[in-house]
Design an enzyme around this catalytic site. Structure first.
Site, PDB file in Angstrom:
ATOM      1  N   HIS A  34       0.836  -1.202   0.000  1.00 14.43           N
ATOM      2  CA  HIS A  34       0.000   0.000   0.000  1.00 14.43           C
ATOM      3  C   HIS A  34       0.871   1.251   0.000  1.00 14.43           C
ATOM      4  CE1 HIS A  34      -3.370   2.633   0.776  1.00 14.43           C
ATOM      5  NE2 HIS A  34      -2.770   3.102   1.860  1.00 14.43           N
ATOM      6  N   TYR A  35       1.937   1.221   0.790  1.00 15.98           N
ATOM      7  CA  TYR A  35       2.891   2.337   0.820  1.00 15.98           C
ATOM      8  C   TYR A  35       3.469   2.590  -0.572  1.00 15.98           C
ATOM      9  CZ  TYR A  35       7.576   4.349   1.595  1.00 15.98           C
ATOM     10  OH  TYR A  35       8.718   5.092   1.527  1.00 15.98           O
ATOM     11  N   MET A  36       3.867   1.528  -1.252  1.00 13.95           N
ATOM     12  CA  MET A  36       4.431   1.677  -2.591  1.00 13.95           C
ATOM     13  C   MET A  36       3.394   2.251  -3.558  1.00 13.95           C
ATOM     14  SD  MET A  36       7.626   0.769  -2.513  1.00 13.95           S
ATOM     15  CE  MET A  36       8.132   0.290  -4.168  1.00 13.95           C
TER      16      MET A  36
END
Length: 217
Positions: free
Chosen positions: A129-131
């Site tokens: 999700h961060y990416m």
């Protein structure tokens, strides 16, 4: 000399970048979330601006960054959960881009992420999700009409660094000291002819100034 607004001024990169820019003769304002962080910013020569990137609107950021020439976005959720990751790493840069446009600020520097990060490990939902959020922020900045630079550091380590890096448009993945990231940003800000570039960064063997000079077209 420029008037520079740093979002993420108290983080591992921003807290090192602010004093570097002040020493170079720039006027620097740093956005900070906790009231008690103001004194340390002032002590480093950075003018504090209290505000939380999660809660601030694009209009609020525009008011805070009025009178500046450059925006640097180095804030990050630092693994504090998907909602904060969306708000800080995803929505934060998008609001800052809108603020830059509202104020006629053309120069924007975004600390992103090396796309090879942890690709050799089993995927984890939070990191993926961060990416995704980082990628969406990158896409929004590239689609803007600003004079942007996206800096994609490798795995960040909490060191000041030795000023020796590997920086180019595509390089092998590796680690990089937060201090080396800050030093690279400082040189990039003093090299406005380098814009609309995506630069990958790790620790290396080349002095920061020489590494950035080699990227001039």
């Amino acid at each position: 000399m420029s008037n520079i607004f740093i979002i993420g001024a108290t983080g591992g990169v921003g807290s090192r970048l602010g004093p570097m820019l002040v020493s170079a003769g720039h006027t620097v304002t740093g956005l900070h979330r906790k009231p008690e962080q103001a004194d340390s910013l002032r002590a480093s020569g950075v003018q504090p601006c209290h505000g939380d990137i999660i809660d601030m609107t694009a209009d609020g950021l525009a008011k805070a960054s009025q009178g500046h020439d450059v925006i640097v976005f180095s804030a990050g959720a630092a693994g504090s959960g998907p909602d904060r990751t969306t708000a800080i790493d995803g929505n934060g840069p998008i609001k800052a881009i809108e603020a830059a446009k509202a104020n006629g600020i053309s120069r924007f520097y975004l600390v992103s992420v090396f796309l090879d990060a942890l690709r050799d490990q089993p995927p984890k939902e939070g990191f993926e999700h961060y990416m995704k959020m980082k990628r969406e922020a990158d896409n929004a900045l590239v689609a803007s009409d600003l004079e942007w630079v996206i800096l994609r550091p490798g795995t960040l380590i909490s060191e000041d660094g030795n000023g020796l890096v590997n920086a180019n448009r595509a390089i092998p993945y590796g680690k990089v000291a937060r201090g080396n990231v800050a030093a690279t940003l400082a040189v990039l800000i003093d090299s406005p002819e380098i814009n609309r570039e995506i630069i990958e960064l790790t620790n290396g063997n080349t002095p920061v100034l020489d590494a950035i000079r080699s990227l001039r077209r």
